[in-house]
Design an enzyme around this catalytic site. Structure first.
Site, PDB file in Angstrom:
ATOM      1  N   ASP A 187       0.821  -1.219   0.048  1.00  0.00           N
ATOM      2  CA  ASP A 187       0.043  -0.090  -0.286  1.00  0.00           C
ATOM      3  C   ASP A 187       0.840   1.223  -0.092  1.00  0.00           C
ATOM      4  O   ASP A 187       1.620   1.609   0.955  1.00  0.00           O
ATOM      5  CB  ASP A 187      -0.797   0.124   1.424  1.00  0.00           C
ATOM      6  CG  ASP A 187      -1.818   1.011   1.156  1.00  0.00           C
ATOM      7  OD1 ASP A 187      -2.066   1.873   0.316  1.00  0.00           O
ATOM      8  OD2 ASP A 187      -2.931   0.964   2.142  1.00  0.00           O
ATOM      9  N   HIS A 189      -0.470   4.115  -0.067  1.00  0.00           N
ATOM     10  CA  HIS A 189      -1.289   5.224   0.798  1.00  0.00           C
ATOM     11  C   HIS A 189      -1.371   6.437   0.305  1.00  0.00           C
ATOM     12  O   HIS A 189      -1.609   7.187   1.054  1.00  0.00           O
ATOM     13  CB  HIS A 189      -0.631   4.855   2.105  1.00  0.00           C
ATOM     14  CG  HIS A 189      -1.790   5.110   3.427  1.00  0.00           C
ATOM     15  ND1 HIS A 189      -2.125   6.149   4.324  1.00  0.00           N
ATOM     16  CD2 HIS A 189      -2.583   3.970   3.730  1.00  0.00           C
ATOM     17  CE1 HIS A 189      -3.152   5.783   4.809  1.00  0.00           C
ATOM     18  NE2 HIS A 189      -3.171   4.454   4.664  1.00  0.00           N
ATOM     19  N   GLU A 213      -1.305  -0.882  -4.006  1.00  0.00           N
ATOM     20  CA  GLU A 213      -2.505   0.058  -3.885  1.00  0.00           C
ATOM     21  C   GLU A 213      -2.268   1.559  -3.705  1.00  0.00           C
ATOM     22  O   GLU A 213      -1.461   2.060  -3.184  1.00  0.00           O
ATOM     23  CB  GLU A 213      -3.076  -0.673  -2.372  1.00  0.00           C
ATOM     24  CG  GLU A 213      -4.358   0.187  -1.941  1.00  0.00           C
ATOM     25  CD  GLU A 213      -4.804  -0.205  -0.777  1.00  0.00           C
ATOM     26  OE1 GLU A 213      -5.563   0.367   0.182  1.00  0.00           O
ATOM     27  OE2 GLU A 213      -4.659  -1.456  -0.532  1.00  0.00           O
ATOM     28  N   HIS A 288     -12.105  -2.444   0.512  1.00  0.00           N
ATOM     29  CA  HIS A 288     -11.648  -1.695   1.623  1.00  0.00           C
ATOM     30  C   HIS A 288     -12.242  -2.151   2.996  1.00  0.00           C
ATOM     31  O   HIS A 288     -13.484  -1.437   2.780  1.00  0.00           O
ATOM     32  CB  HIS A 288     -11.347  -0.275   1.307  1.00  0.00           C
ATOM     33  CG  HIS A 288     -10.710   0.462   2.363  1.00  0.00           C
ATOM     34  ND1 HIS A 288     -11.215   1.350   3.190  1.00  0.00           N
ATOM     35  CD2 HIS A 288      -9.308   0.613   2.716  1.00  0.00           C
ATOM     36  CE1 HIS A 288     -10.281   1.932   3.874  1.00  0.00           C
ATOM     37  NE2 HIS A 288      -9.035   1.462   3.905  1.00  0.00           N
TER      38      HIS A 288
END
Length: 385
Positions: A187, A189, A213, A288
């Protein structure tokens, strides 16, 4: 339209660690639960739920789609995280009510299950990942076959050599523990610029991440195709997108895995449409869900009835959960227990879990507002968290 019952009360409960539960009751005593958690904005979403309740009270809970249309589109100003999260929690509760009234799980109302188990993954490493190998070993012991980790903590705008090497080193450590038969997702982020994400992705390819991600912040979704074109690793995104319309440009740009949040993106009603839209782009669904038991149960109901579902995030034991755990608010933990790294088919009515109302009310009375940390770069400017 025959009225079978009427909504008499809509309540919302902010509870530790950072969740907001919605309770809808009808005049014949039936209760449905949903989750409208918007991390850091529980009190704001609660006000929106209260405003929506003025429309809902006195109405038949049955026509879920009509309620969804009215709550999302009848006012001149619409959309956004707060309103979408309020609608999400209400939508889940209405589906829960319908399933309970009919005595069937929600996935039966969505066409029935297409699978009998849902593969899950867990989080490792925290906000600023370190010692990921030890964390992964603990997750493997629970039976999970996949994990997700943050690529980095605070990230400089252009990404230094040391920062990028550090990301690769941590993912390599994860891969060593997991071996070739388990998966690690990475991720970003939204902490990386497009240019830095394009530099990093090819460096990770030999480690075969399950997906990368959120390589860029959601407001830069129009540029995510530049990252997708730079790597063979599947790109996942969508936890901060709230409608089909917002997912469309991401899919057009080449996102392979969509990650709508059932508590942010319009609940069960809208996420099933997002999943269908994704299917037309040969993309997969991986909702999610670093949230509570109701959000997780809603995700699983969608997952069981969605052909292009890939894997389910869950937050049992996640580093955010200070003060309460996912299963603290359910009467029976068995429906959400892992079996060989998967969730078994939910067979109970509605969302398939029973909420401990007494525990929820007591936790709400002790509510303390949660906020994510504010990070800053070395020069004092704000850094993406």
């Amino acid at each position: 339209m025959t009225v079978r019952s009427l909504i008499t009360r809509v309540e919302s409960f902010p509870v530790a660690p950072r969740w907001l539960f919605v309770r809808i009751e009808t005049d014949d005593g039936l209760v449905g639960w949903g989750e409208a958690s918007l991390e850091g904005y529980a009190d704001v979403v609660r006000a929106a739920v209260d405003q929506f309740s003025a429309y809902l009270v006195g109405r038949d809970p049955g026509p879920i789609e009509d309620h969804w249309q009215v709550l999302t589109k009848s006012q001149f100003y619409r959309g956004g995280a707060v309103l979408a999260s309020a609608v999400s929690g209400i939508d889940q509760a209405l589906w829960d009510l319908k399933g309970r009234r009919l005595g069937v799980p929600v996935h039966d109302l969505l066409g029935g299950p297409v699978r009998d188990r849902i593969r899950a993954y867990g989080w490792v490493g925290g906000d600023d990942p370190a010692e990921v190998a030890d964390h992964i070993s603990a997750q493997i012991e629970t039976g999970l076959t996949a994990v997700k980790m943050n690529a980095s903590g605070r990230m400089n705008l252009n990404g230094s050599v040391a920062e990028l090497d550090g990301v690769v080193s941590r993912v390599a450590s994860a891969r060593e523990v997991l071996g070739p038969d388990r998966d690690v997702a990475v991720d970003l982020h939204g902490r990386f610029t497009v240019a830095t994400a394009r530099r990093l992705a090819p460096m990770l390819e030999p480690l075969h991440p399950f997906f990368i991600e959120e390589p860029v912040v959601p407001e830069n979704t129009h540029m995510i195709g530049r990252v997708a074109d730079a790597t063979s690793i599947p790109i996942a995104a969508g936890e901060r997108l709230y409608s089909r319309q917002e997912f469309l440009p991401a899919l057009q740009a080449g996102v392979s895995i969509v990650q709508p949040d059932l508590s942010h993106a319009g609940g069960i009603s809208e996420v099933r449409r997002i999943a269908s839209l994704a299917e037309t782009f040969d993309a997969l669904l991986a909702p999610h869900c670093p949230l509570g038991p109701l959000a997780l149960a809603a995700c699983l109901q969608i997952a069981f009835a969605t052909p292009n579902h890939l894997i389910q995030e869950q937050s049992i034991g996640i580093h955010y959960n200070a003060g309460a755990e996912v299963l603290d608010y359910v009467v029976d933990k068995a429906p959400l227990a892992f079996e060989n790294g998967c969730f078994p088919l939910l067979t109970g009515p509605g969302l398939g879990i029973e909420i401990d109302e007494k525990a929820v009310r007591e936790a709400s009375a002790r509510w303390e507002r949660w906020q994510n940390p504010v990070w800053r770069h070395a020069d004092g400017s704000m850094a993406e968290w």
